[in-house]
Design an enzyme around this catalytic site. Structure first.
Site, mmCIF file in Angstrom:
data_model
loop_
_atom_site.group_PDB
_atom_site.id
_atom_site.type_symbol
_atom_site.label_atom_id
_atom_site.label_comp_id
_atom_site.label_asym_id
_atom_site.label_seq_id
_atom_site.Cartn_x
_atom_site.Cartn_y
_atom_site.Cartn_z
ATOM 1 N N ALA A 1 6.742 1.792 -0.972
ATOM 2 C CA ALA A 1 8.182 1.670 -0.955
ATOM 3 C C ALA A 1 8.848 3.029 -1.147
ATOM 4 O O ALA A 1 8.216 4.004 -1.493
ATOM 5 C CB ALA A 1 8.635 0.711 -2.029
ATOM 6 N N CYS A 2 10.137 3.054 -0.924
ATOM 7 C CA CYS A 2 11.005 4.228 -0.915
ATOM 8 C C CYS A 2 10.820 5.005 0.395
ATOM 9 O O CYS A 2 9.714 5.124 0.904
ATOM 10 C CB CYS A 2 10.777 5.178 -2.081
ATOM 11 S SG CYS A 2 11.303 4.543 -3.678
ATOM 12 N N GLY A 3 11.918 5.480 0.906
ATOM 13 C CA GLY A 3 11.911 6.293 2.114
ATOM 14 C C GLY A 3 12.667 7.574 1.875
ATOM 15 O O GLY A 3 13.687 7.592 1.176
#
Length: 377
Positions: free
Chosen positions: A19-21
């Site tokens: 997760a997270c971009g």
């Protein structure tokens, strides 16, 4: 015969590990471009976040006031703002003071007073540099002033962040109306801390900013290492330590981005043992002296300041990071698709190796000055 598969919930019944971009765009000639481009890159990675945090760092957005420190602030109340302004007035000449422009967005719930100041330090103690003085101010406000939080504190740059998806936060802060020559951005999927406006990325000190995908499992050790140098970690998130480590090594110690990368993502001991003797001595010394700054855990980060942008993975590459170039543009992102949506035909695309930094630097500060003056005059 069909199986009756159980209904599993992400991050309840199983972990979502990627997760997270993150995304970063830099024009190495200093030509400024609209923030709408980085919003487009981030919107493509919407599924990497969950709406609990997003933000942008922009460089070159205040050319008319580039000689003054710009503080972007979050306040919980008017009383918190009044108390903090009294402290600021005692230590700085306030050149300009105004709300950070926003527009209504149905998906963003405003919970803070958003304000910006352009400041000139005064009465700097003889034993402190001007930049040390600003760092001291940020540490004091974040630790001591109730209901006040400094989002960014550099010159000719700013951080815009909050709780929401990237395209909504970008719309809320009217990012499309700014022009900068470096943009970094983040889409958050909190894993260990709550989603709140101050905890969203980027994190910054002076003109340094960091966006991060992953988890810094060495946070406690890193925090104690930084406290020995006067930093106060108060924001309840692991990424804060990365911003302060970068400031410590690159600004205060004067280390290059390449050397700093080898401290934060140091080679494994088994690899150091195989190095030529001189190289082996260097990396052994770095690990022995700066072991408290080593970042453990999976991470991909983009670091930026007014002169450079750097992408860096952990030593095993447990988080994705892709880089590309096109003419005088450098792109770094979690996914190649987030680059190709804004640059369909890059000159080069590659996946950086574990622990190997990708660094873009301005070709010439003088050239950037001329570009800015050309735009303004």
């Amino acid at each position: 015969m069909p199986y009756d598969l159980p209904h599993l919930l992400p991050d309840k019944d199983f972990r979502v590990p990627s997760a997270c971009g993150i995304s970063g765009i830099m024009n190495t000639s200093g030509k400024r471009f609209s923030g709408s481009i980085i919003i487009e890159s981030m919107a493509l990675m919407r599924e990497r976040g969950n709406g609990l945090g997003a933000g942008y760092a922009a460089y070159g957005i205040y050319p008319e006031l580039r000689d003054f420190y710009c503080f972007h602030m979050l306040y919980n109340s008017n009383l918190d703002k009044k108390n903090t302004e009294e402290y600021i007035k005692d230590h700085y000449e306030i050149i300009e003071s105004e709300p950070i422009p926003t527009r209504k967005n149905p998906h963003i719930k405003e919970v803070h007073i958003l304000w910006r100041y352009f400041l000139k330090p005064k009465d700097i103690p003889e034993d402190r540099t001007e930049e040390d003085y600003v760092v001291d101010t940020v540490m004091f406000i974040n630790e001591k002033m109730n209901g006040a939080f400094v989002m960014s504190s550099g010159k000719n740059m700013g951080v815009f962040k909050g709780v929401g998806f990237p395209e909504d936060i970008g719309d809320f802060y009217r990012i499309d109306e700014y022009k900068g020559y470096i943009w970094t951005a983040h889409n958050r999927f909190p894993t260990n801390t709550v989603g709140w406006w101050g905890g969203a990325h980027p994190f910054g000190i002076l003109d340094w900013t960091v966006v991060h995908n992953g988890e810094i499992s060495s946070y406690g050790i890193n925090r104690r290492f930084l406290e020995a140098y006067g930093y106060k970690c108060t924001l309840m998130t692991d990424t804060e330590v990365v911003a302060y480590l970068v400031d410590l090594f690159m600004r205060r110690f004067g280390y290059s981005p390449q050397l700093t990368a080898k401290i934060l993502a140091a080679p494994l001991w088994k690899d150091i043992d195989l190095m030529p003797e001189e190289e082996k001595k260097l990396y052994t010394a770095l690990r022995m002296n700066y072991g408290g700054a080593l970042l453990n855990g999976p991470f991909a980060i983009i670091v930026a300041n007014n002169n450079m942008m750097m992408g860096l993975n952990d030593r095993i590459k447990l988080r994705p990071l892709v880089a590309a170039t096109k003419n005088d543009f450098l792109y770094i992102a979690s996914e190649e698709s987030a680059i190709r949506i804004i640059c369909p035909n890059p000159d080069e695309v590659w996946t950086p190796k574990a622990g190997e930094p990708v660094i873009g630097t301005l070709k010439s500060e003088e050239k950037v000055r001329m570009v800015l003056e050309g735009e303004n005059g």
